[in-house]
Design a protein around this motif. Structure first.
Motif, short mmCIF file in Angstrom:
data_model
loop_
_atom_site.label_atom_id
_atom_site.label_comp_id
_atom_site.label_asym_id
_atom_site.label_seq_id
_atom_site.Cartn_x
_atom_site.Cartn_y
_atom_site.Cartn_z
N VAL A 541 -55.54 25.60 -19.46
CA VAL A 541 -56.12 24.42 -20.11
C VAL A 541 -55.91 24.56 -21.61
CG1 VAL A 541 -58.19 23.02 -20.45
CG2 VAL A 541 -57.85 24.25 -18.28
N ILE A 542 -55.20 23.62 -22.21
CA ILE A 542 -54.91 23.67 -23.64
C ILE A 542 -55.18 22.31 -24.26
CG2 ILE A 542 -53.22 25.54 -23.52
CD1 ILE A 542 -51.01 23.46 -23.53
N ASP A 543 -55.25 22.29 -25.58
CA ASP A 543 -55.59 21.07 -26.31
C ASP A 543 -54.62 20.87 -27.46
OD1 ASP A 543 -56.62 23.40 -27.57
OD2 ASP A 543 -57.80 22.13 -28.90
N GLN A 544 -54.64 19.67 -28.02
CA GLN A 544 -53.77 19.35 -29.15
C GLN A 544 -54.38 19.78 -30.48
OE1 GLN A 544 -55.57 17.22 -27.39
NE2 GLN A 544 -55.81 15.23 -28.36
N ILE A 545 -55.68 20.17 -30.48
CA ILE A 545 -56.36 20.54 -31.71
C ILE A 545 -56.09 21.99 -32.09
CG2 ILE A 545 -58.62 20.69 -32.82
CD1 ILE A 545 -59.56 18.57 -30.80
N GLY A 546 -55.98 22.85 -31.10
CA GLY A 546 -55.69 24.25 -31.37
C GLY A 546 -56.82 25.20 -31.05
N LEU A 547 -57.90 24.73 -30.46
CA LEU A 547 -58.98 25.65 -30.10
C LEU A 547 -58.52 26.68 -29.08
CD1 LEU A 547 -61.99 23.16 -29.81
CD2 LEU A 547 -61.41 24.64 -31.73
N ALA A 548 -57.69 26.26 -28.13
CA ALA A 548 -57.19 27.18 -27.11
C ALA A 548 -55.67 27.17 -27.03
CB ALA A 548 -57.77 26.80 -25.74
N ASN A 549 -55.03 26.56 -27.99
CA ASN A 549 -53.58 26.41 -27.98
C ASN A 549 -52.98 27.15 -29.17
OD1 ASN A 549 -50.90 25.53 -28.09
ND2 ASN A 549 -51.41 23.49 -27.34
N PRO A 550 -52.28 28.27 -28.96
CA PRO A 550 -51.77 29.05 -30.09
C PRO A 550 -50.71 28.33 -30.91
CG PRO A 550 -50.89 29.89 -28.01
CD PRO A 550 -51.92 28.87 -27.65
N ILE A 551 -50.06 27.32 -30.34
CA ILE A 551 -49.08 26.56 -31.13
C ILE A 551 -49.80 25.56 -32.02
CG2 ILE A 551 -47.10 25.00 -31.02
CD1 ILE A 551 -46.35 26.27 -28.38
N ALA A 552 -50.71 24.78 -31.43
CA ALA A 552 -51.45 23.79 -32.23
C ALA A 552 -52.26 24.44 -33.33
CB ALA A 552 -52.36 22.98 -31.30
N GLN A 553 -52.77 25.66 -33.10
CA GLN A 553 -53.53 26.37 -34.12
C GLN A 553 -52.77 26.48 -35.42
OE1 GLN A 553 -54.69 30.27 -32.87
NE2 GLN A 553 -56.54 29.58 -31.82
N HIS A 554 -51.48 26.68 -35.34
CA HIS A 554 -50.68 26.98 -36.52
C HIS A 554 -50.02 25.75 -37.12
CE1 HIS A 554 -51.05 31.37 -36.30
NE2 HIS A 554 -51.08 31.20 -35.00
N THR A 555 -50.42 24.56 -36.69
CA THR A 555 -49.93 23.35 -37.34
C THR A 555 -50.83 23.01 -38.52
OG1 THR A 555 -51.21 21.94 -35.84
CG2 THR A 555 -48.95 22.44 -35.20
N GLY A 556 -50.37 22.08 -39.36
CA GLY A 556 -51.13 21.70 -40.54
C GLY A 556 -52.23 20.70 -40.20
N ARG A 557 -53.21 20.65 -41.06
CA ARG A 557 -54.34 19.74 -40.90
C ARG A 557 -53.95 18.34 -41.39
NH1 ARG A 557 -60.21 20.85 -43.87
NH2 ARG A 557 -61.54 19.71 -42.43
#
Length: 664
Positions: A541-557
């Protein structure tokens, strides 16, 4: 040199006798009068009952609370402190709450985790308010020696009157633990600031206080502002280097040990949530909107107008000369003695509350109404959590002075009580409570109550009535060969991307001997908690925000994204980062297969591969050391959410364009 007068000698002997008695039995020098003690405990009991009952009436478990429980499930299953097995992502902000829930769930056995979370959160919330009041009651003890006074709840009444305070007393989040921690630290700091009432040579108490102060960062990272300030005060007031070493070791051992673990295990310096929400960023304008959103429904300025003069009145009344105070106070330096004093402790808790509030306003606040400003408010209310209303007796206070003090305090208290009664019945955000407007702020409890059709959504099963939730289970059952689930515009269905299957062997070729590919499922959705707790641990289970997604975590705000949700990973990356079909018709028609191909190529960027390996490669001693050494670089690393731009950043070639999507 003339000898001291007999009267002064008698006073000194009496002082030394009292000091010796304190050291022998550890008994307070200034005991409460019976009416003070009884009224204090009655106030604590009444407020605790009101807060507990009011919180129970608004009981619920938030989606973010269920996120914690997914991690606890993995811990109990032996997968480690992760959200998805095989991927080391720290999806929870509060380390202490995660492991407390782990212990509670292990002890609770067959009891549902949601009920364990509910019981712990509610119990700790009530305990926190009680400790806040007891700390304030102890603060006033020296100024009430020999006096009769009634202890009335003031700041505590203000806090429990706020509807969001009662909402987050349950919720499954770390809010209850935060209140208990803040109440405990406040009470211990008051004890520490009164060496007349606490044995100053008690090293066990000093070590315990340092441990509690250092523990702050594990309760919530932003609490490090308060815990760190407490440790600095203790180091300044310490009389010997041995005590300073004791404070450093007791306060720093556990947080430092966990930070080493975090750096080696997760490959980051901060929790994944801090990275996902860009905790070091700033959105001042949104923060001011959040502050206004908190104040407007309850007119919080009103109790402030009443509590500030009340606090100043109590401070002025407390400054009464006493020959006992300078004689009994430990003589280890004027500055150190000033730091270890009740006024300094009051300044400490007020500055801590203001710093926390300032941090959250700078960061932009939160999408949940009032949540992150409750803890700062709790700290600011601490010195006046309870107040003494003196009963004039003509002895300790002159009758005229006592009447004036008690009359003024009584009038101010009645104003606070009246406001509390009004605020407790406030409709809160009103009609906008469940609407995601431009501010992005909602009343989270009412939002989910409305969306699920349940007044008290408590369990993961209750959230199956949330849009799209029941359809997840149907989609998983209908795809035994594995699939990626993407949210559809239709709330009763999901768009499916099938797993890519290996090409069949040529006719007549011998069998490869490889085991068949195991079916995999991944759900891509914002609401991680309700999804993660309603599916098996084998479902990613992953999300686009980055709470559990290591790729989304490292995107810009995103500059104008909804606060707390202002990272938004395109689903093209999710298709690229998995065993999914990457061409039409497997890719949904509304996505561009060329973007998927570009994202697939961008994921081959060496730096990106290093970041992903830090959380996906098997955990070995070599991997731990490598993560530890590169954690600063991994924390700072960012990718561009647009695949084409990410290819340019990494200096990689753009893949050739594929055929357009089929026409329907």
């Amino acid at each position: 040199m003339p000898s001291a007068s007999p009267g002064l000698e008698a006073i000194k002997r009496e002082v030394m006798r009292r000091r010796a008695a304190v050291r022998r039995v550890g008994r307070p020098v200034f005991a409460y009068a019976t009416v003070v003690r009884v009224s204090l405990w009655i106030s604590v009991a009444v407020v605790a009952v009101l807060f507990g009952w009011g919180s129970w009436q608004r009981r619920w478990i938030a989606d973010d609370g269920l996120i914690v429980l997914r991690t606890v499930r993995n811990l109990l299953a032996g997968n480690g402190p992760v959200f998805n097995q095989g991927e080391r992502v720290e999806a929870n902000t509060s380390t202490a709450w995660t492991y407390l829930m782990y212990v509670g769930s292990w002890v609770g056995g067959p009891m549902r985790m949601e009920y364990v979370a509910l019981a712990l959160a509610l119990g700790l919330s009530v305990l926190g308010v009680a400790l806040l009041m007891l700390g304030a009651g102890r603060l006033y003890a020296p100024s009430l020696r020999g006096a009769r006074a009634i202890m009335l709840p003031a700041g505590a009444l203000v806090y429990i009157a706020l509807p969001p305070a009662r909402d987050f007393a349950t919720s499954g989040l770390e809010s209850g633990l935060a209140l208990a921690y803040l109440g405990l630290l406040w009470w211990m700091m008051v004890c520490w600031g009164q060496p007349l009432r606490t044995r100053p040579d008690n090293r066990f108490f000093l070590a315990a206080l340092a441990f509690v102060a250092g523990f702050s960062v594990l309760v919530r990272p932003d609490f490090a502002l308060m815990g760190g300030l407490a440790l600095i005060m203790m180091l300044i007031a310490a009389r010997t280097w041995q005590r300073r070493v004791l404070i450093v070791v007791a306060g720093g051992f556990l947080p430092v040990a966990y930070e080493i673990f975090r750096m080696g295990y997760y490959g980051l310096l901060v929790p994944g949530t801090a990275l996902a929400k860009d905790a070091a960023g700033d959105k001042w304008s949104q923060g001011m909107i959040y502050l206004s959103n908190f104040n407007a429904p309850y007119a919080i300025w009103a109790p402030v107008v009443l509590l500030v003069p009340l606090g100043l009145l109590l401070m002025a009344a407390r400054r009464r000369p006493s020959f006992l105070r300078p004689a009994l106070a430990p003589n280890y330096g004027r500055f150190a003695r000033a730091v270890q004093s009740p006024p300094a402790v009051v300044v400490f808790v007020l500055v801590s509350g203001l710093l926390q509030a300032l941090y959250w306003i700078r960061q932009g606040g939160d999408f949940m109404h009032a949540r992150v400003l409750l803890a700062p408010l709790f700290c600011l209310l601490a010195p006046v959590a309870v107040i003494p209303v003196v009963i004039p007796d003509g002895k300790v206070y002159l009758r005229e002075t006592g009447l004036w003090l008690s009359g003024a305090a009584g009038v101010l208290w009645l104003g606070i009580a009246g406001w509390s009664l009004w605020a407790a019945n406030s409709p809160g955000m009103g009609d906008d409570a469940t609407h995601v407007t431009y501010s992005g702020i909602v009343d989270e409890r009412r939002f989910y109550a409305q969306a699920t059709g349940r007044a008290h959504p408590l369990t993961a099963a209750d959230y199956l009535d949330y849009p799209r939730m029941a359809a997840i289970l149907t989609a998983l059952n209908n795809t035994p060969d594995g699939a990626l689930l993407l949210p559809s515009g239709n709330y009763t269905q999901w768009d499916l991307v099938p797993m890519s299957q290996p090409a069949p062997p040529p006719p007549g070729s011998p069998p490869s001997g490889k085991p068949p590919q195991k079916p995999q499922h991944t759900v891509f959705f914002t609401n991680l908690g309700m999804v993660g707790m309603n599916v098996g641990l084998d479902v990613r289970v992953i999300d686009q925000i980055g709470l559990a997604n290591p790729i989304a975590q490292h995107t810009g705000r995103l500059q104008h994204g909804r606060i707390g949700h202002d990272k938004n990973l395109f689903p093209d990356w999710v298709i690229a980062d998995g065993p999914w079909v990457k061409v039409y018709p497997g890719v949904p028609g509304y996505l561009d297969a060329n973007w998927v191909a570009q994202a697939t190529a961008a994921l081959q960027c060496p730096e990106t591969q290093a970041v992903l390996s830090s959380v996906r490669a098997p955990m070995t001693p070599h991997r731990f050391v490598s993560n530890f050494l590169h954690s600063f670089k991994f924390t700072q690393y960012q990718i561009d959410r647009v695949p084409l731009y990410e290819l340019a950043r990494c200096g990689l070639p753009v893949p050739e364009a594929g055929p357009p999507p089929p026409r329907e």
